[in-house]
Structure formats: C-alpha cells, structure tokens
Design an enzyme around this catalytic site. Structure first.
Site, PDB file in Angstrom:
ATOM      1  N   THR A 132       0.820  -1.214   0.000  1.00  0.00           N
ATOM      2  CA  THR A 132       0.000   0.000   0.000  1.00  0.00           C
ATOM      3  C   THR A 132       0.856   1.267   0.000  1.00  0.00           C
ATOM      4  O   THR A 132       2.006   1.252   0.469  1.00  0.00           O
ATOM      5  CB  THR A 132      -0.890  -0.009   1.261  1.00  0.00           C
ATOM      6  OG1 THR A 132      -1.523   1.259   1.396  1.00  0.00           O
ATOM      7  CG2 THR A 132      -0.084  -0.251   2.538  1.00  0.00           C
ATOM      8  N   ASP A 133       0.262   2.372  -0.456  1.00  0.00           N
ATOM      9  CA  ASP A 133       0.953   3.663  -0.385  1.00  0.00           C
ATOM     10  C   ASP A 133       1.029   4.187   1.048  1.00  0.00           C
ATOM     11  O   ASP A 133       1.791   5.110   1.340  1.00  0.00           O
ATOM     12  CB  ASP A 133       0.261   4.696  -1.294  1.00  0.00           C
ATOM     13  CG  ASP A 133      -1.194   4.976  -0.940  1.00  0.00           C
ATOM     14  OD1 ASP A 133      -1.731   4.331  -0.015  1.00  0.00           O
ATOM     15  OD2 ASP A 133      -1.812   5.837  -1.602  1.00  0.00           O
ATOM     16  N   GLU A 134       0.227   3.579   1.965  1.00  0.00           N
ATOM     17  CA  GLU A 134       0.184   4.122   3.333  1.00  0.00           C
ATOM     18  C   GLU A 134       1.503   3.943   4.067  1.00  0.00           C
ATOM     19  O   GLU A 134       1.732   4.585   5.094  1.00  0.00           O
ATOM     20  CB  GLU A 134      -0.956   3.479   4.122  1.00  0.00           C
ATOM     21  CG  GLU A 134      -2.298   3.743   3.497  1.00  0.00           C
ATOM     22  CD  GLU A 134      -3.469   3.620   4.451  1.00  0.00           C
ATOM     23  OE1 GLU A 134      -3.263   3.511   5.662  1.00  0.00           O
ATOM     24  OE2 GLU A 134      -4.608   3.636   3.951  1.00  0.00           O
TER      25      GLU A 134
ATOM     26  N   TYR B 237      -2.040  -0.409  11.033  1.00  0.00           N
ATOM     27  CA  TYR B 237      -2.165  -1.092   9.734  1.00  0.00           C
ATOM     28  C   TYR B 237      -0.950  -0.807   8.861  1.00  0.00           C
ATOM     29  O   TYR B 237      -0.279  -1.722   8.368  1.00  0.00           O
ATOM     30  CB  TYR B 237      -3.449  -0.648   9.013  1.00  0.00           C
ATOM     31  CG  TYR B 237      -3.430  -0.969   7.535  1.00  0.00           C
ATOM     32  CD1 TYR B 237      -3.486  -2.291   7.091  1.00  0.00           C
ATOM     33  CD2 TYR B 237      -3.328   0.046   6.573  1.00  0.00           C
ATOM     34  CE1 TYR B 237      -3.439  -2.588   5.723  1.00  0.00           C
ATOM     35  CE2 TYR B 237      -3.281  -0.250   5.218  1.00  0.00           C
ATOM     36  CZ  TYR B 237      -3.343  -1.565   4.801  1.00  0.00           C
ATOM     37  OH  TYR B 237      -3.287  -1.867   3.462  1.00  0.00           O
TER      38      TYR B 237
ATOM     39  N   LYS C 264       2.072  -3.278   7.427  1.00  0.00           N
ATOM     40  CA  LYS C 264       2.357  -3.474   5.991  1.00  0.00           C
ATOM     41  C   LYS C 264       3.815  -3.084   5.701  1.00  0.00           C
ATOM     42  O   LYS C 264       4.495  -3.749   4.916  1.00  0.00           O
ATOM     43  CB  LYS C 264       1.406  -2.648   5.126  1.00  0.00           C
ATOM     44  CG  LYS C 264      -0.036  -3.121   5.126  1.00  0.00           C
ATOM     45  CD  LYS C 264      -0.233  -4.516   4.537  1.00  0.00           C
ATOM     46  CE  LYS C 264      -0.014  -4.556   3.040  1.00  0.00           C
ATOM     47  NZ  LYS C 264      -0.374  -5.893   2.473  1.00  0.00           N
TER      48      LYS C 264
HETATM   49  P1  NAD Z   1      -9.675  -7.275   2.202  1.00  0.00           P
HETATM   50  O1  NAD Z   1      -9.664  -6.987   3.668  1.00  0.00           O
HETATM   51  O2  NAD Z   1     -10.899  -6.982   1.410  1.00  0.00           O
HETATM   52  O3  NAD Z   1      -9.315  -8.811   1.953  1.00  0.00           O
HETATM   53  C1  NAD Z   1      -8.300  -9.486   2.654  1.00  0.00           C
HETATM   54  C2  NAD Z   1      -8.465 -10.973   2.399  1.00  0.00           C
HETATM   55  O4  NAD Z   1      -7.404 -11.653   3.083  1.00  0.00           O
HETATM   56  C3  NAD Z   1      -9.778 -11.559   2.946  1.00  0.00           C
HETATM   57  O5  NAD Z   1     -10.359 -12.416   2.007  1.00  0.00           O
HETATM   58  C4  NAD Z   1      -9.350 -12.313   4.191  1.00  0.00           C
HETATM   59  O6  NAD Z   1     -10.192 -13.421   4.480  1.00  0.00           O
HETATM   60  C5  NAD Z   1      -7.955 -12.759   3.794  1.00  0.00           C
HETATM   61  N1  NAD Z   1      -7.095 -13.020   4.969  1.00  0.00           N
HETATM   62  C6  NAD Z   1      -6.925 -12.217   6.050  1.00  0.00           C
HETATM   63  N2  NAD Z   1      -6.065 -12.795   6.911  1.00  0.00           N
HETATM   64  C7  NAD Z   1      -5.666 -13.963   6.348  1.00  0.00           C
HETATM   65  C8  NAD Z   1      -4.771 -14.991   6.746  1.00  0.00           C
HETATM   66  N3  NAD Z   1      -4.115 -14.935   7.916  1.00  0.00           N
HETATM   67  N4  NAD Z   1      -4.599 -16.045   5.914  1.00  0.00           N
HETATM   68  C9  NAD Z   1      -5.272 -16.128   4.737  1.00  0.00           C
HETATM   69  N5  NAD Z   1      -6.137 -15.192   4.322  1.00  0.00           N
HETATM   70  C10 NAD Z   1      -6.327 -14.108   5.123  1.00  0.00           C
HETATM   71  O7  NAD Z   1      -8.412  -6.498   1.628  1.00  0.00           O
HETATM   72  P2  NAD Z   1      -8.209  -5.807   0.196  1.00  0.00           P
HETATM   73  O8  NAD Z   1      -8.722  -4.431   0.269  1.00  0.00           O
HETATM   74  O9  NAD Z   1      -8.675  -6.727  -0.850  1.00  0.00           O
HETATM   75  O10 NAD Z   1      -6.612  -5.706   0.172  1.00  0.00           O
HETATM   76  C11 NAD Z   1      -5.842  -6.774  -0.375  1.00  0.00           C
HETATM   77  C12 NAD Z   1      -4.367  -6.386  -0.265  1.00  0.00           C
HETATM   78  O11 NAD Z   1      -4.127  -5.182  -0.978  1.00  0.00           O
HETATM   79  C13 NAD Z   1      -3.915  -6.127   1.161  1.00  0.00           C
HETATM   80  O12 NAD Z   1      -2.602  -6.650   1.315  1.00  0.00           O
HETATM   81  C14 NAD Z   1      -3.904  -4.610   1.281  1.00  0.00           C
HETATM   82  O13 NAD Z   1      -2.941  -4.184   2.223  1.00  0.00           O
HETATM   83  C15 NAD Z   1      -3.520  -4.227  -0.129  1.00  0.00           C
HETATM   84  N6  NAD Z   1      -4.005  -2.909  -0.593  1.00  0.00           N
HETATM   85  C16 NAD Z   1      -5.324  -2.572  -0.474  1.00  0.00           C
HETATM   86  C17 NAD Z   1      -5.780  -1.356  -0.995  1.00  0.00           C
HETATM   87  C18 NAD Z   1      -7.223  -0.936  -0.908  1.00  0.00           C
HETATM   88  O14 NAD Z   1      -7.544   0.198  -1.271  1.00  0.00           O
HETATM   89  N7  NAD Z   1      -8.141  -1.794  -0.498  1.00  0.00           N
HETATM   90  C19 NAD Z   1      -4.865  -0.481  -1.606  1.00  0.00           C
HETATM   91  C20 NAD Z   1      -3.513  -0.863  -1.695  1.00  0.00           C
HETATM   92  C21 NAD Z   1      -3.104  -2.087  -1.194  1.00  0.00           C
HETATM   93  O1  DAU Z   2      -4.187   3.957   0.448  1.00  0.00           O
HETATM   94  C1  DAU Z   2      -4.401   2.589   0.350  1.00  0.00           C
HETATM   95  C2  DAU Z   2      -5.252   2.129   1.502  1.00  0.00           C
HETATM   96  O2  DAU Z   2      -6.570   2.581   1.239  1.00  0.00           O
HETATM   97  C3  DAU Z   2      -5.223   0.624   1.710  1.00  0.00           C
HETATM   98  O3  DAU Z   2      -3.917   0.215   2.043  1.00  0.00           O
HETATM   99  C4  DAU Z   2      -6.202   0.211   2.813  1.00  0.00           C
HETATM  100  O4  DAU Z   2      -6.246  -1.205   2.927  1.00  0.00           O
HETATM  101  C5  DAU Z   2      -7.588   0.728   2.437  1.00  0.00           C
HETATM  102  O5  DAU Z   2      -8.497   0.420   3.473  1.00  0.00           O
HETATM  103  C6  DAU Z   2      -7.547   2.243   2.206  1.00  0.00           C
HETATM  104  O6  DAU Z   2      -7.276   2.944   3.440  1.00  0.00           O
HETATM  105  P1  DAU Z   2      -8.034   4.311   3.827  1.00  0.00           P
HETATM  106  O7  DAU Z   2      -7.974   4.477   5.290  1.00  0.00           O
HETATM  107  O8  DAU Z   2      -7.558   5.431   2.985  1.00  0.00           O
HETATM  108  O9  DAU Z   2      -9.525   3.912   3.314  1.00  0.00           O
HETATM  109  P2  DAU Z   2     -10.986   4.130   3.973  1.00  0.00           P
HETATM  110  O10 DAU Z   2     -11.963   3.759   2.917  1.00  0.00           O
HETATM  111  O11 DAU Z   2     -11.087   3.489   5.304  1.00  0.00           O
HETATM  112  O12 DAU Z   2     -11.027   5.695   4.164  1.00  0.00           O
HETATM  113  C7  DAU Z   2     -10.857   6.578   3.066  1.00  0.00           C
HETATM  114  C8  DAU Z   2     -10.890   7.995   3.626  1.00  0.00           C
HETATM  115  O13 DAU Z   2     -12.224   8.274   4.074  1.00  0.00           O
HETATM  116  C9  DAU Z   2      -9.993   8.187   4.837  1.00  0.00           C
HETATM  117  O14 DAU Z   2      -9.434   9.495   4.796  1.00  0.00           O
HETATM  118  C10 DAU Z   2     -10.950   8.067   6.027  1.00  0.00           C
HETATM  119  C11 DAU Z   2     -12.255   8.599   5.467  1.00  0.00           C
HETATM  120  N1  DAU Z   2     -13.482   7.989   6.040  1.00  0.00           N
HETATM  121  C12 DAU Z   2     -13.566   6.640   6.093  1.00  0.00           C
HETATM  122  C13 DAU Z   2     -14.696   6.025   6.616  1.00  0.00           C
HETATM  123  C14 DAU Z   2     -14.787   4.522   6.712  1.00  0.00           C
HETATM  124  C15 DAU Z   2     -14.528   8.804   6.452  1.00  0.00           C
HETATM  125  O15 DAU Z   2     -14.456  10.035   6.370  1.00  0.00           O
HETATM  126  N2  DAU Z   2     -15.637   8.198   6.959  1.00  0.00           N
HETATM  127  C16 DAU Z   2     -15.761   6.845   7.094  1.00  0.00           C
HETATM  128  O16 DAU Z   2     -16.809   6.362   7.620  1.00  0.00           O
END
Ligand code: NAD
Ligand code: DAU
Length: 350
Positions: free
Chosen positions: A132-134, A158, A162
C-alpha cells in the site's frame, strides 16, 4: 499455475476473476475467510476447475508447504492481509498476526519450496507482494507525490504492519535471492468492496437512509484507482517487473473525501433518486480518525515508463460503474451486512 493468498477479499477476488477471464492458467486461492473474505465474490467460479479454493491461514506453515509441494505454482501473489485502518486502531494484534507474522511464515514456506526447485523453475519463479501507499505516511498539500524512493513513515498500526511486511520481502530478496516484486498501490474502489470502507459505506448507507459519516473536516485527500486497473498493473509487474524492485501504482486521481462523498450523492440523485431531497442531506460530520493521514498521492511514472502500465478508467467512469454495481447487487450487500458487520458499525460509529 499460480497461488494467490487472500483471493476471497476485495482486490484478491477481483484479481482472480480478471485472471481467469484472460487466461486458462489455474489459480489456487488460499484464504482464511475472515470477516472480509467472502466466497460469494467468487460465485461465478463455483464449478470452474481452474479455481481451487483452500480455506486456511497463511501462517499455517504445514498447509502452505503442502499446497506448494502438491501444486508446484510458478508464482505466489500475496494479497492476504488485515486491511482496514480503523480496525487496526481498535485492535492492532490481528494486523501483527497476519500482516507481519503471517507474511513471515509465508516467506519461509516459499523460500523452502523455491530453494528445492530445478534451476530453470527457480529462475522463473516470482513472489509478488501486494502492498500500500500508506507505508510512506502522509503528505502536506504542496508535497510531491510518493515515489519508490520516498522514506517509509507509516502512521497507523495497519500501515506499520504493511511496512514491516514490505521490509521482510525486501530482505528475502537481498539475503536469499528470492525473486520478489512489491507493489505499493493507492486507494482502490469497485465491485466487491466491503462496506466498511468509505466508498461502499457511503453508497450503502445512502440507500438505507442512514447517516453518511465524514471524519473530521472531510478534506483528507486520497488517490483513487479503479480495482481492475490495479489488477492489470499487478499482472504487468508479474510478467515484466524487475526482480527485487518496488512499483508504485496509482490513478493520478487525488480527491478530498468530502468531494468523493458529494460525487456519490450526486450520482445516486441521478440514477436512484429519493423522494423529497438529495442524498447530500444525509452527510454527517463525525469524530476524526486518530492519527488520520491528511494526504496520499502516488507518482506512478516508474510503472508507466518501465512496464507501460497506465490506468484505463478515470474516476468519472469508474465511480459510475461502481455505484451501478452496488445497485445491481443488493443481495450481495445484504449478505455482507449481517452479524459481525453490525457489531463493527456499532463499535465504530456508536
Ligand atoms: P480485504 O480486507 O478486502 O481482503 C483481505 C483478504 O485476506 C480476505 O479475504 C481475508 O479473508 C484474507 N485473509 C486475512 N487474513 C488472512 C490470513 N491470515 N490467511 C489467509 N487469508 C487471510 O483487503 P483488500 O482491500 O482486498 O486488500 C488486499 C491487499 O491489498 C492487502 O494486502 C492490502 O494491504 C492491499 N491494498 C489494499 C488497498 C485498498 O484500497 N483496499 C490499496 C492498496 C493495497
Ligand atoms: O491507500 C491505500 C489504503 O486505502 C489501503 O492500504 C487500505 O487497505 C484501504 O483500506 C484504504 O485505506 P483508507 O484508510 O484510505 O480507506 P478508507 O476507505 O477506510 O477511508 C478513506 C478515507 O475516508 C480516509 O481518509 C478516512 C475517510 N473515512 C472513512 C470512513 C470509513 C470517512 O471520512 N468516513 C468513514 O466512515
């Protein structure tokens, strides 16, 4: 074949679906099915012999070793993680367990398998780590976007977990020569996004007549990327990425949260209007996230220059598709918004 971890989650499921839509190379999908994992995301693959689903933990070394020995994958793509920042604030332990210890256990199992491969297979093997970019922390309003050389400065449990996993992957390449690739992507959105995250939460709450919670002043900035663009970037890095390298992936699409929420309300007002007013009236300002990162932005020039990847969707096209997907998949929404989800909403929003 390839082994995918976390392929029942949001991005993993989109990746598996896209992969099998474009290739006949089978996928072993190892997923623990936490609250975020959902086999309904993969319902269209139920009778597809190219998809082998295994319920299990990446930290279960014996299970992972046996899957690797039995199926002999040419690559492991590691999506599995605890992924929600707010949950990491309430309960960081699970994030250390899966993102740090789980990634470590997975790397050890993969290293043992890879070491024993014949030379040609060893050379061709890849371990692709989805991050992730975080990990780069937060930007000021005038700072340049994150590049691959930006110093790590994670601010939440988180992102710290990562970052730790990224460092382990880097070390396994540097020390053992494991052929690794790491991607650091910005915020994804699209189908199968669990409605604890901002965009699906706003769409589903709006339609249910509930408050649309905006943290703090709503001026935090995220760089949004449609999920299938992320999947395409991962496929590109897998096929042509340079070993040991990291690639930033982003949509060149910075938006303040309040603008995202307003856009969602406006689209819903057009395609699913409610009687007597706008969805914007449901917007509610709530307490800010502790340690909330103010701005993320990705400089995606390296992946464009070296691998020719650019996003296909703009925010305007992607967000409309996303809203429409949620309107068309109300049963999916109902299914995920049961039991544990309700407990989370109560804990987070009171
Ligand atoms: P998600 O939470 O929707 O899915 C995570 C999946 O991993 C789930 O299916 C869960 O059951 C599985 N899991 C969790 N713990 C596990 C374990 N111990 N063993 C096996 N499976 C397990 O997450 P996502 O949003 O799909 O993110 C996927 C990946 O991409 C993550 O590594 C996250 O850090 C990264 N990522 C997410 C975003 C985003 O915006 N969602 C952006 C950049 C990177
Ligand atoms: O940047 C990549 C990341 O993006 C991933 O690594 C994470 O797995 C993914 O969850 C996401 O993280 P964020 O914290 O940016 O996403 P989220 O959707 O939780 O929140 C997006 C923005 O919106 C953040 O600034 C918090 C805000 N927010 C979120 C929720 C859930 C609100 O204002 N209200 C809310 O109820």
């Amino acid at each position: 074949m390839i082994l995918v971890t976390g392929g029942a989650g949001f991005i993993g499921a989109n990746f598996v679906l896209d992969w099998l839509a474009q290739s006949d190379e089978p996928v072993i999908n190892l997923d623990k099915l936490t609250y975020a994992g959902n086999l309904n995301n993969l319902a269209s693959l139920r009778d597809d012999p190219r998809h082998i689903f295994v319920k299990g933990d990446i930290a279960d070394s014996a299970l992972v070793a046996s899957l690797l020995a039995t199926h002999q994958p040419r690559a492991v793509l590691h999506f599995a993680a605890e992924s929600h920042v707010d949950r990491s604030i309430h309960g960081p332990a699970a994030f250390i367990e899966t993102n740090v210890n789980g990634t470590f256990a997975l790397l050890e199992a993969v290293r043992a398998y890879w070491s024993g491969l014949p030379e040609a297979d060893k050379t061709a093997f890849r371990f692709l780590h989805v991050s992730t970019d975080e990990v780069y922390g937060t930007l000021g309003p005038d700072d340049a976007p994150f590049t691959e050389t930006t110093a790590y400065a994670p601010n939440s449990p988180y992102s710290a977990s990562k970052a730790a996993s990224d460092h382990l992957v880097r070390a396994y390449h540097h020390t053992y020569g494991l052929p690794t690739l790491t991607t650091n992507c910005s915020n994804n959105y699209g189908p199968y996004h669990f409605p604890e995250k901002l965009i699906p939460l706003i769409i589903t709450n709006a339609r249910a007549g509930k408050a649309l919670p905006v943290y703090g002043d709503g001026q935090q900035v995220r760089d949004w990327l449609y999920v299938s663009d992320h999947c395409a970037a991962i496929r590109r890095v897998l096929s042509a990425g340079r070993l040991g390298e990291t690639y930033n992936i982003g949509g060149w699409n910075e938006m303040a949260n309040l603008d995202v929420v307003n856009t969602l309300c406006d689209i819903l007002d057009q395609i699913d209007p409610k009687a007597g007013g706008s969805y914007r009236e449901q917007i509610t300002y709530v307490a800010d996230r502790p340690g909330h990162d103010r701005r993320y932005a990705i400089d995606a020039r390296k992946i464009e220059r070296e691998l020719g990847w650019t996003p296909a969707e703009t925010f305007e096209t992607g967000i409309r598709k996303t809203v429409q997907w949620y309107l068309d998949h109300q049963e999916w929404v109902r299914d995920v918004q049961s039991g544990d989800y309700l407990k989370w909403v109560e804990k987070q929003y009171g």
